[in-house]
Design an enzyme around this catalytic site. Structure first.
Site, PDB file in Angstrom:
ATOM      1  N   ARG A   1       0.819  -0.904  -0.399  1.00  0.00           N
ATOM      2  CA  ARG A   1      -0.050  -0.144   0.364  1.00  0.00           C
ATOM      3  C   ARG A   1       0.703   0.946   0.008  1.00  0.00           C
ATOM      4  NH1 ARG A   1      -3.143  -3.457  -0.589  1.00  0.00           N
ATOM      5  NH2 ARG A   1      -4.770  -4.078  -0.122  1.00  0.00           N
TER       6      ARG A   1
ATOM      7  N   SER B   1     -10.750  -0.721   2.907  1.00  0.00           N
ATOM      8  CA  SER B   1      -9.586  -0.724   4.178  1.00  0.00           C
ATOM      9  C   SER B   1      -9.487   0.621   4.755  1.00  0.00           C
ATOM     10  CB  SER B   1      -8.576  -1.786   4.222  1.00  0.00           C
ATOM     11  OG  SER B   1      -8.613  -3.396   3.450  1.00  0.00           O
TER      12      SER B   1
ATOM     13  N   GLU C   1      -5.666   3.738   6.145  1.00  0.00           N
ATOM     14  CA  GLU C   1      -5.106   3.837   4.708  1.00  0.00           C
ATOM     15  C   GLU C   1      -5.272   4.605   3.649  1.00  0.00           C
ATOM     16  OE1 GLU C   1      -5.001  -0.234   3.165  1.00  0.00           O
ATOM     17  OE2 GLU C   1      -6.726   1.080   1.761  1.00  0.00           O
TER      18      GLU C   1
END
Ligand code: EPU
Length: 345
Positions: free
Chosen positions: A165, A242, A338
């Site tokens: 990520r 997420s 995130e």
């Protein structure tokens, strides 16, 4: 500024958490000509934000700057060599539609990333990933305009500096996010296709469907079925996927946690560190399906923060902090958000 843009533009429809906020100025970048004409004005703008599908964004208040809404279209074959096909897309293309198009063209390789919300141009920024594949593994190169100099620069996969990520665009944070506007991305899709079915959920889905030798369409269908079962559709229940990254800890720390919590899912990494399932930690901390004000952690996947209606950025921030505090107190593990937070606190 002389830019032909929208003033005090509402952003609620441009972020998948559907948080209300305005941008002082908003320019829809829908063609290379629009971008070229606007570049001199953009270069003089100190506060700017490049917006794709808004699926990785928490708007904490009004944005007192220029939002560049990337809507650059286009899908094309970019050539082939002995081993691979190359396929390009404009940064504004919807990611899922593009993936399905590559499959329809008989160019598999991206099927494990089906149904991920967002745009093609945003995909490399946080190196989207799911079911055993990250987009960085399929990226050949991308073209990005340096908004300060107006020059177009080509980044190959190595220059993008992909991690979990993560990429150079995200690591350099504000600076690179605001400096480079990704205009197109080219993917390398190997001619020798093999299905990626190691991920337990996907394997189980194929098994249940009685598929022993999956085609690319079978893998895509399995991924789509798993996602539909576990993850809320942002169009029906606003969310940003997420909300936290899966934390990576040292082997010693993972051993300590596993001794205390034998059911904790762990994933050994190539560098010897260990990734933990944030969704499991959040569920054990009591947050699965629990709300705080108008936001909550989703009942089928505790890692997904949902807006149950009428939430503002401050509500999202409050829930995220409460979840982080409880997971830290219970497990000694710090969760990192995130999405990107943007606007006043
Ligand atoms: N788990 C729980 N409770 C929960 C959620 C998960 O116990 O509420 C456990 C599961 O049982 C499983 C483990 O945690 O043992 C992992 O769960 P899952 O397979 O659902 O995947 P994840 O680690 O929660 C990651 C990505 C997703 C991606 C899936 C599938 C991150 C932060 N998330 O989720 O990506 O779709 O794997 O590959 O890495 C996203 O980034 O927005 C996203 C949706």
């Amino acid at each position: 500024m002389t830019l032909d843009c929208q003033h005090q533009a509402p952003l609620a429809d441009l972020n998948t958490l559907r948080l209300p906020a305005t941008a002082a100025r908003l320019l829809r970048v829908d063609s290379p000509a629009t971008l070229a004409a606007a570049l001199p004005d953009i270069a003089g703008e100190k506060r700017r934000f490049v917006l794709g599908g808004g699926s990785n964004l928490v708007l904490c208040g009004d944005f007192d700057g220029l939002v560049l809404h990337v809507a650059l279209p286009g899908r094309a074959f970019a050539g082939e060599d002995a081993e691979a096909f190359y396929v390009s897309a404009g940064a504004g293309e919807n990611w899922h539609d593009f993936v399905q198009w590559t499959l329809a063209q008989g160019r598999p390789g991206l099927e494990n990333l089906s149904l991920i919300p967002g745009t093609v141009g945003a995909a490399p920024i946080q190196n989207i990933g799911a079911y055993g594949l990250e987009v960085g593994e399929r990226l050949a190169w991308l073209d990005a305009v340096d908004l300060d100099s107006g020059e177009t620069r080509r980044f190959d996969a190595a220059t993008c500096g992909f991690g979990y990520r993560d990429s150079v665009f995200k690591r350099e944070g504000w600076h690179l996010c605001g400096r480079f506007l990704i205009v197109s991305v080219t993917f390398r899709l190997a001619k020798a296709w093999t299905p990626l079915t190691r991920y337990a959920d996907v394997a189980a889905e194929l098994d249940a469907a009685g598929v022993a030798r999956p085609t690319p369409a079978d893998v895509a269908a399995a991924v789509i079925a798993v996602r539909r079962r576990k993850l809320p559709d942002p169009a029906a229940l606003p969310n940003a996927g997420s909300f936290f990254q899966n934390p990576t800890v040292s082997a010693a720390e993972a051993a300590r946690l596993q001794a205390a919590h034998p059911a904790l899912p762990t994933y050994a990494q190539a560098d010897g560190r260990v990734k933990l399932a944030a969704g499991w930690l959040i569920e054990q901390a009591g947050w699965k399906g629990r709300n705080l004000g108008p936001v909550g952690m989703f009942e089928k996947q505790a890692l997904v923060l949902v807006n149950r209606g009428g939430a503002r950025g401050a509500d999202v921030r409050a829930l995220a902090q409460a979840v982080q505090a409880d997971v830290l107190a219970r497990f000694g593990v710090r969760l990192e958000a995130e999405p990107i937070y943007l606007g006043a606190a």
